[in-house]
Design a protein around this motif. Structure first.
Motif, PDB file in Angstrom:
ATOM      1  N   PHE A   1      -6.802  -1.935  -4.865  1.00  0.00           N
ATOM      2  CA  PHE A   1      -6.931  -1.036  -6.010  1.00  0.00           C
ATOM      3  C   PHE A   1      -7.454   0.343  -5.587  1.00  0.00           C
ATOM      4  CE2 PHE A   1      -6.558  -4.839  -8.621  1.00  0.00           C
ATOM      5  CZ  PHE A   1      -5.916  -4.360  -9.750  1.00  0.00           C
ATOM      6  N   GLU A   2      -8.125   0.394  -4.442  1.00  0.00           N
ATOM      7  CA  GLU A   2      -8.637   1.659  -3.922  1.00  0.00           C
ATOM      8  C   GLU A   2      -7.668   2.314  -2.941  1.00  0.00           C
ATOM      9  OE1 GLU A   2     -12.483   0.557  -2.381  1.00  0.00           O
ATOM     10  OE2 GLU A   2     -13.114  -0.249  -4.318  1.00  0.00           O
TER      11      GLU A   2
ATOM     12  N   LEU B   1       1.075 -10.452  -3.268  1.00  0.00           N
ATOM     13  CA  LEU B   1       1.894  -9.912  -4.355  1.00  0.00           C
ATOM     14  C   LEU B   1       1.176  -8.772  -5.066  1.00  0.00           C
ATOM     15  CD1 LEU B   1       3.256 -13.232  -5.925  1.00  0.00           C
ATOM     16  CD2 LEU B   1       4.488 -11.629  -4.441  1.00  0.00           C
ATOM     17  N   VAL B   2      -0.127  -8.914  -5.233  1.00  0.00           N
ATOM     18  CA  VAL B   2      -0.913  -7.845  -5.863  1.00  0.00           C
ATOM     19  C   VAL B   2      -0.908  -6.607  -4.981  1.00  0.00           C
ATOM     20  CG1 VAL B   2      -3.175  -7.212  -6.763  1.00  0.00           C
ATOM     21  CG2 VAL B   2      -2.354  -9.548  -7.015  1.00  0.00           C
ATOM     22  N   VAL B   3      -1.073  -6.790  -3.681  1.00  0.00           N
ATOM     23  CA  VAL B   3      -1.069  -5.651  -2.754  1.00  0.00           C
ATOM     24  C   VAL B   3       0.273  -4.927  -2.826  1.00  0.00           C
ATOM     25  CG1 VAL B   3      -1.333  -4.933  -0.360  1.00  0.00           C
ATOM     26  CG2 VAL B   3      -2.714  -6.822  -1.244  1.00  0.00           C
ATOM     27  N   VAL B   4       1.365  -5.678  -2.799  1.00  0.00           N
ATOM     28  CA  VAL B   4       2.698  -5.060  -2.876  1.00  0.00           C
ATOM     29  C   VAL B   4       2.882  -4.344  -4.208  1.00  0.00           C
ATOM     30  CG1 VAL B   4       5.175  -5.540  -2.975  1.00  0.00           C
ATOM     31  CG2 VAL B   4       3.752  -6.683  -1.276  1.00  0.00           C
ATOM     32  N   SER B   5       2.466  -4.993  -5.303  1.00  0.00           N
ATOM     33  CA  SER B   5       2.631  -4.404  -6.627  1.00  0.00           C
ATOM     34  C   SER B   5       1.878  -3.084  -6.752  1.00  0.00           C
ATOM     35  CB  SER B   5       2.147  -5.383  -7.693  1.00  0.00           C
ATOM     36  OG  SER B   5       2.248  -4.847  -8.981  1.00  0.00           O
ATOM     37  N   LEU B   6       0.648  -3.027  -6.243  1.00  0.00           N
ATOM     38  CA  LEU B   6      -0.137  -1.795  -6.331  1.00  0.00           C
ATOM     39  C   LEU B   6       0.389  -0.725  -5.379  1.00  0.00           C
ATOM     40  CD1 LEU B   6      -3.704  -3.378  -6.546  1.00  0.00           C
ATOM     41  CD2 LEU B   6      -2.389  -2.349  -8.404  1.00  0.00           C
ATOM     42  N   ALA B   7       0.777  -1.151  -4.180  1.00  0.00           N
ATOM     43  CA  ALA B   7       1.296  -0.182  -3.217  1.00  0.00           C
ATOM     44  C   ALA B   7       2.612   0.424  -3.686  1.00  0.00           C
ATOM     45  CB  ALA B   7       1.472  -0.849  -1.855  1.00  0.00           C
ATOM     46  N   ALA B   8       3.409  -0.365  -4.413  1.00  0.00           N
ATOM     47  CA  ALA B   8       4.703   0.126  -4.886  1.00  0.00           C
ATOM     48  C   ALA B   8       4.553   1.266  -5.884  1.00  0.00           C
ATOM     49  CB  ALA B   8       5.496  -1.018  -5.510  1.00  0.00           C
ATOM     50  N   ARG B   9       3.400   1.362  -6.548  1.00  0.00           N
ATOM     51  CA  ARG B   9       3.187   2.456  -7.506  1.00  0.00           C
ATOM     52  C   ARG B   9       3.060   3.799  -6.817  1.00  0.00           C
ATOM     53  NH1 ARG B   9      -1.621  -0.324 -11.210  1.00  0.00           N
ATOM     54  NH2 ARG B   9      -0.450  -2.202 -11.843  1.00  0.00           N
TER      55      ARG B   9
ATOM     56  N   HIS C   1       8.881   0.368  -3.924  1.00  0.00           N
ATOM     57  CA  HIS C   1       8.776  -1.069  -3.728  1.00  0.00           C
ATOM     58  C   HIS C   1       9.186  -1.497  -2.323  1.00  0.00           C
ATOM     59  CE1 HIS C   1       9.721  -5.378  -4.194  1.00  0.00           C
ATOM     60  NE2 HIS C   1       8.765  -5.353  -5.113  1.00  0.00           N
ATOM     61  N   ARG C   2      10.281  -0.956  -1.812  1.00  0.00           N
ATOM     62  CA  ARG C   2      10.757  -1.382  -0.491  1.00  0.00           C
ATOM     63  C   ARG C   2       9.758  -1.033   0.589  1.00  0.00           C
ATOM     64  NH1 ARG C   2      16.784   0.109   1.226  1.00  0.00           N
ATOM     65  NH2 ARG C   2      17.089  -1.356  -0.518  1.00  0.00           N
ATOM     66  N   ALA C   3       9.216   0.182   0.534  1.00  0.00           N
ATOM     67  CA  ALA C   3       8.236   0.585   1.544  1.00  0.00           C
ATOM     68  C   ALA C   3       6.960  -0.262   1.431  1.00  0.00           C
ATOM     69  CB  ALA C   3       7.892   2.064   1.375  1.00  0.00           C
ATOM     70  N   ALA C   4       6.554  -0.531   0.201  1.00  0.00           N
ATOM     71  CA  ALA C   4       5.344  -1.347   0.006  1.00  0.00           C
ATOM     72  C   ALA C   4       5.545  -2.757   0.549  1.00  0.00           C
ATOM     73  CB  ALA C   4       4.987  -1.402  -1.474  1.00  0.00           C
ATOM     74  N   LEU C   5       6.715  -3.326   0.278  1.00  0.00           N
ATOM     75  CA  LEU C   5       6.995  -4.680   0.749  1.00  0.00           C
ATOM     76  C   LEU C   5       7.047  -4.724   2.273  1.00  0.00           C
ATOM     77  CD1 LEU C   5       7.721  -7.597   0.040  1.00  0.00           C
ATOM     78  CD2 LEU C   5      10.124  -6.885  -0.090  1.00  0.00           C
ATOM     79  N   THR C   6       7.722  -3.735   2.867  1.00  0.00           N
ATOM     80  CA  THR C   6       7.851  -3.712   4.324  1.00  0.00           C
ATOM     81  C   THR C   6       6.500  -3.541   4.997  1.00  0.00           C
ATOM     82  OG1 THR C   6      10.076  -2.762   4.137  1.00  0.00           O
ATOM     83  CG2 THR C   6       8.949  -2.530   6.261  1.00  0.00           C
ATOM     84  N   ARG C   7       5.693  -2.620   4.488  1.00  0.00           N
ATOM     85  CA  ARG C   7       4.404  -2.362   5.112  1.00  0.00           C
ATOM     86  C   ARG C   7       3.471  -3.559   4.959  1.00  0.00           C
ATOM     87  NH1 ARG C   7       0.050   2.420   3.569  1.00  0.00           N
ATOM     88  NH2 ARG C   7      -1.298   2.119   5.384  1.00  0.00           N
ATOM     89  N   THR C   8       3.422  -4.142   3.748  1.00  0.00           N
ATOM     90  CA  THR C   8       2.543  -5.287   3.529  1.00  0.00           C
ATOM     91  C   THR C   8       2.965  -6.465   4.388  1.00  0.00           C
ATOM     92  OG1 THR C   8       2.142  -4.568   1.244  1.00  0.00           O
ATOM     93  CG2 THR C   8       1.615  -6.849   1.789  1.00  0.00           C
ATOM     94  N   ALA C   9       4.263  -6.728   4.450  1.00  0.00           N
ATOM     95  CA  ALA C   9       4.750  -7.825   5.285  1.00  0.00           C
ATOM     96  C   ALA C   9       4.413  -7.580   6.752  1.00  0.00           C
ATOM     97  CB  ALA C   9       6.257  -7.987   5.099  1.00  0.00           C
ATOM     98  N   GLY C  10       4.528  -6.331   7.192  1.00  0.00           N
ATOM     99  CA  GLY C  10       4.197  -6.022   8.585  1.00  0.00           C
ATOM    100  C   GLY C  10       2.733  -6.317   8.900  1.00  0.00           C
ATOM    101  N   PHE C  11       1.849  -5.883   8.017  1.00  0.00           N
ATOM    102  CA  PHE C  11       0.430  -6.149   8.233  1.00  0.00           C
ATOM    103  C   PHE C  11       0.133  -7.642   8.190  1.00  0.00           C
ATOM    104  CE2 PHE C  11      -0.395  -1.630   7.249  1.00  0.00           C
ATOM    105  CZ  PHE C  11      -1.334  -1.354   8.236  1.00  0.00           C
TER     106      PHE C  11
END
Length: 476
Positions: free
Chosen positions: A246-247, A272-280, A284-294
């Motif tokens: 959230f931060e 899922l929460v991390v991806v959902s917040l990062a996508a804002r 969405h694609r960048a958030a999913l890729t980055r979260t999955a990478g980490f």
């Protein structure tokens, strides 16, 4: 006689309850069975009185928690300043309620012995994902219930590495090992105390209400502290990760949530929460890729560092055992009994049917909650999903309810969900015996008598304190 401040009153009441429960644990807890614990074995003949006192103490602890919640609500009339229950005040209250439980035998479960045995297996280079504790043998393995002797560990490499450290440092000594696991659990609870109020603020929830429901509820001292369950570490890391998400610290959040999942798998839905917040903020694609990478990078690094391997993925079904209990398995047992009474030979088909229906129902609730995430918020949606899996899945334990309850405490608005979660926490606090096994009729009667004794004590206390000046606000 001067009336005690309310905050002192409920801390003292819960502390007395915890002392009674800790004392009862010496006779009726999950005691070691080996001859090396002869002084505990000598107290077994007091198991009946111990059970009576234990349930009286449990009733006092639950009443103290409810009293604290009423005080918080009563101190917030419309237009008045909100009374604060901050992390420091909650920590002091929890110390009064959980401190006496630190030095008693394990309560409500024998899982602490399983953790120590599995940690010793890691140290002995025995594959915990292929073998049960019988491969280890010795006194640690002897303390594990028979139903889990042959089953592999369902935990991730983060927790097994922690268990190995505790088991190694304590040299296989049960008392020191259980204490070490409780100190690890306290570290997880400390993360909850620090990050749950932050997560609540991000979700628009009063941090005081979040601390009361999420950290001070009876399941935390009973099962995270006295039972030393690894949910403490899992939930601490999960809440810390979601708070940082959230931060907008998405990389660190993904790492922490992945570490939580490498303690116990259900925490993985926090990604899922991390991806959902990062996508804002980045698509969405960048958030999913980055979260999955980490997440993948963290899992690979931890697996390499611990050397434990990826076998935990295949061992996730370990808790799904024919002797496990849940709503769906109880319905399956009832259907099997009914079929037998009618002379029908259906085998284990009724059990498989109801386990499947329970899983479908849990997934349906989780899917609906996530579908509504834009309206209710992603953290609340994941909390409802985890609660559904814990209660409707193939295996349910009282401490599993904390998976969803903690996030509901941080993210749910005032309403039915918080009321159900609070009521459920009280009910689940009473369903397991301190020994970790199911009750026989005599034990059930003693437990009921203990509850009645506790209620009488609470009623007497209310009469005793019925007069006096209004209590001051919660201490900071």
């Amino acid at each position: 006689m001067r009336k005690l401040p309310t905050v002192v009153g409920y801390r003292l009441l819960g502390g007395v309850g915890a002392v009674l429960l800790a004392g009862a644990g010496l006779a009726a807890g999950a005691l070691p069975i080996g001859g090396h614990a002869a002084w505990w074995s000598a107290l077994r003949h007091l198991a009946g009185p111990g059970l009576l006192c234990g349930y009286a103490g449990l009733t006092l602890l639950a009443a103290a928690w409810w009293w604290a919640g009423r005080h918080l609500r009563a101190a917030r009339p419309p237009g008045a300043p909100v009374v604060r229950l901050d992390g420091r005040s909650a920590a002091l209250t929890l110390a009064c309620w959980a401190g006496p439980l630190l030095l008693c035998p394990p309560l409500f479960s024998r899982d602490a012995y399983s953790y120590l045995a599995q940690g010793a297996m890691v140290l002995a280079d025995i594959d915990v994902y292929r073998h049960g504790v019988t491969a280890l043998g010795g006194r640690l393995a002897a303390e594990v219930p028979q139903m889990w002797q042959q089953t592999p560990a369902p935990y991730g490499p983060v927790f097994l590495a922690i268990a190995a450290v505790v088991s190694g440092l304590t040299g296989g000594k049960l008392v020191l090992g259980v204490l070490g696991l409780r100190l690890v659990a306290l570290a997880g609870v400390a993360l909850l105390l620090r990050y749950l109020p932050r997560l609540a603020r991000h979700c628009g929830v009063d941090p005081a209400a979040a601390l009361w429901l999420g950290v001070l509820n009876p399941l935390v001292p009973l099962h995270l502290v006295a039972g030393a369950h690894n949910e403490a570490v899992m939930l601490g890391l999960l809440v810390a990760g979601l708070s940082l998400a959230f931060e907008r610290r998405f990389g660190t959040a993904a790492v922490l949530v992945t570490l939580a999942a490498l303690v116990k798998a259900p925490a993985v839905v926090g990604l899922l929460v991390v991806v959902s917040l990062a996508a804002r903020h980045g698509g969405h694609r960048a958030a999913l890729t980055r979260t999955a990478g980490f997440a993948v990078g963290t899992a690979a690094a931890v697996t390499w560092a611990t050397g434990i391997g990826y076998g935990w993925i295949g061992a996730l079904g370990t808790p799904v055992y024919r002797h496990s209990w849940s709503i769906s398995s109880a319905l399956g047992r009832g259907a099997t009994w009914l079929a037998g009474a009618l002379g029908l030979e259906w085998g284990d088909a009724p059990m498989r049917l109801f386990l499947g229906l329970g899983l479908i129902a849990a997934l349906a609730v989780a899917g609906i909650a996530w579908w509504q995430r834009r309206r209710i918020g992603p953290a609340y949606a994941v909390g409802l999903a985890l609660a559904a899996v814990a209660l409707l899945g193939p295996a349910t334990r009282p401490w599993y309810a904390l998976w969803g309850l903690v996030l509901i405490a941080a993210a749910a608005p005032d309403g039915w969900a918080r009321a159900v979660a609070a009521s459920g926490a009280v009910v689940l606090a009473f369903v397991a015996l301190p020994s970790g096994f199911g009750p026989d009729p005599t034990q059930a009667a003693l437990a009921a008598a203990g509850v009645l004794l506790g209620l009488l004590a609470v009623g007497w206390l209310r009469l005793l304190t019925a007069t006096g000046q209004p209590a001051p606000a919660v201490a900071r």
